[in-house]
Design a protein around this motif. Structure first.
Motif, PDB file in Angstrom:
ATOM      1  N   ALA A 148      64.688  77.589   5.417  1.00 25.37           N
ATOM      2  CA  ALA A 148      65.164  78.908   4.978  1.00 25.37           C
ATOM      3  C   ALA A 148      65.032  79.835   6.158  1.00 25.37           C
ATOM      4  N   LYS A 149      66.147  80.413   6.620  1.00 27.96           N
ATOM      5  CA  LYS A 149      66.089  81.129   7.893  1.00 27.96           C
ATOM      6  C   LYS A 149      66.557  82.562   7.798  1.00 27.96           C
ATOM      7  N   ASN A 150      67.003  83.003   6.632  1.00 32.62           N
ATOM      8  CA  ASN A 150      67.409  84.394   6.457  1.00 32.62           C
ATOM      9  C   ASN A 150      67.276  84.723   4.970  1.00 32.62           C
ATOM     10  N   PRO A 151      67.385  86.002   4.580  1.00 30.88           N
ATOM     11  CA  PRO A 151      67.090  86.359   3.179  1.00 30.88           C
ATOM     12  C   PRO A 151      67.884  85.547   2.151  1.00 30.88           C
ATOM     13  N   TRP A 180      66.443  82.075   1.721  1.00 29.69           N
ATOM     14  CA  TRP A 180      65.156  82.042   1.010  1.00 29.69           C
ATOM     15  C   TRP A 180      65.379  82.053  -0.496  1.00 29.69           C
ATOM     16  N   LEU A 181      66.321  82.853  -0.968  1.00 31.13           N
ATOM     17  CA  LEU A 181      66.593  82.873  -2.413  1.00 31.13           C
ATOM     18  C   LEU A 181      67.002  81.481  -2.891  1.00 31.13           C
ATOM     19  N   GLU A 182      67.824  80.808  -2.071  1.00 30.52           N
ATOM     20  CA  GLU A 182      68.269  79.468  -2.457  1.00 30.52           C
ATOM     21  C   GLU A 182      67.112  78.474  -2.438  1.00 30.52           C
ATOM     22  N   ALA A 183      66.220  78.623  -1.451  1.00 33.18           N
ATOM     23  CA  ALA A 183      65.072  77.710  -1.373  1.00 33.18           C
ATOM     24  C   ALA A 183      64.164  77.869  -2.597  1.00 33.18           C
ATOM     25  N   PHE A 184      63.965  79.122  -3.062  1.00 32.82           N
ATOM     26  CA  PHE A 184      63.134  79.322  -4.260  1.00 32.82           C
ATOM     27  C   PHE A 184      63.764  78.619  -5.455  1.00 32.82           C
ATOM     28  N   ASP A 185      65.091  78.614  -5.509  1.00 31.95           N
ATOM     29  CA  ASP A 185      65.798  77.956  -6.605  1.00 31.95           C
ATOM     30  C   ASP A 185      65.616  76.436  -6.548  1.00 31.95           C
ATOM     31  N   LEU A 236      54.509  78.080   3.181  1.00 32.98           N
ATOM     32  CA  LEU A 236      55.547  78.854   3.865  1.00 32.98           C
ATOM     33  C   LEU A 236      55.163  78.943   5.337  1.00 32.98           C
ATOM     34  N   SER A 237      56.105  78.659   6.233  1.00 35.55           N
ATOM     35  CA  SER A 237      55.798  78.740   7.659  1.00 35.55           C
ATOM     36  C   SER A 237      56.865  79.550   8.384  1.00 35.55           C
ATOM     37  N   ILE A 238      56.400  80.549   9.143  1.00 35.68           N
ATOM     38  CA  ILE A 238      57.324  81.468   9.817  1.00 35.68           C
ATOM     39  C   ILE A 238      56.991  81.541  11.314  1.00 35.68           C
ATOM     40  N   ASN A 239      58.009  81.299  12.131  1.00 32.89           N
ATOM     41  CA  ASN A 239      57.931  81.553  13.574  1.00 32.89           C
ATOM     42  C   ASN A 239      58.945  82.630  13.919  1.00 32.89           C
ATOM     43  N   ALA A 240      58.863  83.171  15.134  1.00 32.44           N
ATOM     44  CA  ALA A 240      59.885  84.103  15.620  1.00 32.44           C
ATOM     45  C   ALA A 240      60.165  83.792  17.083  1.00 32.44           C
ATOM     46  N   ILE A 257      58.545  75.379   2.787  1.00 29.38           N
ATOM     47  CA  ILE A 257      59.720  76.192   3.124  1.00 29.38           C
ATOM     48  C   ILE A 257      59.440  76.844   4.470  1.00 29.38           C
ATOM     49  N   ALA A 258      60.318  76.616   5.435  1.00 30.09           N
ATOM     50  CA  ALA A 258      60.036  77.086   6.791  1.00 30.09           C
ATOM     51  C   ALA A 258      61.309  77.571   7.451  1.00 30.09           C
ATOM     52  N   ASN A 259      61.150  78.513   8.403  1.00 28.75           N
ATOM     53  CA  ASN A 259      62.347  78.911   9.160  1.00 28.75           C
ATOM     54  C   ASN A 259      62.531  77.975  10.355  1.00 28.75           C
ATOM     55  N   TYR A 260      63.529  78.219  11.189  1.00 30.28           N
ATOM     56  CA  TYR A 260      64.094  77.165  12.020  1.00 30.28           C
ATOM     57  C   TYR A 260      63.078  76.405  12.886  1.00 30.28           C
ATOM     58  N   THR A 261      62.402  77.098  13.819  1.00 27.14           N
ATOM     59  CA  THR A 261      61.511  76.334  14.703  1.00 27.14           C
ATOM     60  C   THR A 261      60.250  75.897  13.965  1.00 27.14           C
ATOM     61  N   ALA A 262      59.834  76.650  12.951  1.00 28.66           N
ATOM     62  CA  ALA A 262      58.684  76.230  12.149  1.00 28.66           C
ATOM     63  C   ALA A 262      59.018  74.910  11.450  1.00 28.66           C
ATOM     64  N   PHE A 263      60.243  74.823  10.955  1.00 29.16           N
ATOM     65  CA  PHE A 263      60.729  73.605  10.303  1.00 29.16           C
ATOM     66  C   PHE A 263      60.717  72.431  11.295  1.00 29.16           C
TER      67      PHE A 263
END
Ligand SMILES: [Zn+2]
Length: 406
Positions: free
Chosen positions: A299-302, A305-310, A319-323, A389-395
């Motif tokens: 999940a990489k943008n708002p 994330w909604l779709e991932a919760f579904d 949940l893992s977040i990098n920037a 659920i993680a954003n791109y590089t965290a994933f």
């Protein structure tokens, strides 16, 4: 192909192979880059004579591309940029590697759609959705819609397959005389409350939408998701047995079927092939580790994330977040996501920017525990399901810990 393009194509393949052998990923970016340095028109030469489908949008591109490839494979081998290298370097590399197959399905970064339309002269373009992404570098959504609209107007011979539920996509696609509309739903509405045509308010009710000030409104869709199946333009319903979770992927399947129909593939034939897709570059993959059944969601943008919760089950969730550079450096988008669906679940957080996420979750009233590594998260939860659920590089980091699961 002209001699220069043949040499460029051959050097491109060799460079990609060397990069792979050196363990530097799949080599498609460097291979394409070198090929285009030798012959700037290489992509045009490689695409000539092939039937090409392009897939673009903010979310779901990689998955829809893979489903479309599966749907078309009854026709023969299909060239594709399976590893998500979705800029012209990646397209060049994919076609250089593919040999003479007459079919190609290419995922295209939204910003490059105009250029790739010019260079590949596709038969079909699928437009999925537009929403905010990578705030420090991506274009604002209405600007992106305008860029698409201008690009499509310059290619009236290309057939468009577009999401009727997204007002921005609809407006862009209306520049084209030949559009097949699909309805795959739109969970995220916060980038399309304002009409892109006139600036009026968009009104929504029961899945329909219309501008309150001008004639822009939701077109009648030709392909519709209904329950766990898809209704085709003749009114026939096809059950979709996917190994990928969530209603959003039934929508991606509907898009793949609509694109395949433009290649003459009947939905009844195509739909059987979609169930063979198990994961997409590690996404949705399930791995067993120390009695925990771990599933990876990107999940990489708002909107995603909604779709991932579904898609996620009610289970302990990491949940893992990098920037880092590929994620975008600005994490203020975390405040655009409503994390309330996670209330009542056990939530663990990690990643370079776990503290940014911590502030967001506290404001959102979601209890959480901070862990310093993926291994600590696995150790902290009981045997059973762990959703990640993680954003791109965290994933990518977590995927690497799980031995580059596909
Ligand atoms: Zn309007």
């Amino acid at each position: 192909m002209p001699l220069r393009a043949k040499v460029a194509s051959s050097v491109s393949r060799t460079a990609a192979a060397l990069s792979r052998a050196a363990g530097r990923g799949d080599g498609s970016v460097i291979g394409g880059w070198i090929g285009l340095k030798i012959d700037p028109e290489l992509l045009t030469h490689l695409a000539a004579g092939r039937s090409v489908a392009l897939v673009s949008g903010t979310n779901g591109k990689t998955t829809t591309t893979k489903l479309t490839v599966a749907a078309l494979e009854g026709l023969g081998r299909v060239a594709t940029n399976a590893f998500g290298a979705n800029m012209p370097t990646g397209h060049t590399s994919a076609l250089a590697k593919a040999g003479t197959t007459p079919f190609a399905v290419l995922e295209v970064d939204e910003h490059y759609l105009a250029r790739v339309l010019d260079e590949t002269q596709p038969r079909v373009v699928a437009l999925l959705n537009l929403s905010r992404d990578q705030l420090d570098r991506a274009k604002e959504v209405a600007m992106m819609a305008q860029m698409w609209r201008t690009a499509l107007a310059a290619h009236p011979g290309v057939h468009i397959v577009a999401n009727a539920d997204d007002p921005m996509v609809t407006w862009a696609a209306l520049a084209s005389p030949a559009v097949t509309w699909f309805s795959a739903g739109q969970r995220w509405h916060d980038d399309s409350w304002v009409c892109p045509e006139c600036g009026g308010a968009i009104e929504r009710a029961h899945g329909d939408w219309r501008c309150t000030n001008c004639p822009l409104r939701r077109p009648k869709p030709d392909w519709v998701v209904e329950e766990d199946g898809v209704i085709d333009p003749t009114g026939a319903w096809h059950q979709v047995h996917l190994q990928l979770p969530g209603t959003v992927n039934v929508g991606n399947a509907a898009t793949a079927l609509a694109v395949a129909a433009q290649f003459g593939v009947r939905p009844a034939d195509a739909v059987k092939r979609l169930g063979a897709v198990t994961s997409v570059a590690g996404r949705y993959a399930q791995v067993e580790r120390d009695g925990r059944l771990i599933r990876l969601l990107l999940a990489k943008n708002p909107a995603s994330w909604l779709e991932a919760f579904d898609m996620a089950e009610v289970a302990p969730t990491l949940l893992s977040i990098n920037a880092r550079d590929p994620d975008g450096l600005d994490t203020s988008w975390l405040f655009d996501v409503d994390f309330a669906p996670l209330r009542g679940r056990r939530v663990l957080i990690t990643g370079d920017r776990a503290y940014d996420l911590a502030v967001r979750l506290q404001v959102n009233g979601v209890a959480f525990e901070h862990v310093t590594s993926f291994a600590d998260a696995v150790a902290a939860v009981p045997p059973g399901r762990l959703e990640v659920i993680a954003n791109y590089t965290a994933f990518q980091d977590i995927r690497a810990e799980l031995d580059r699961v596909n």
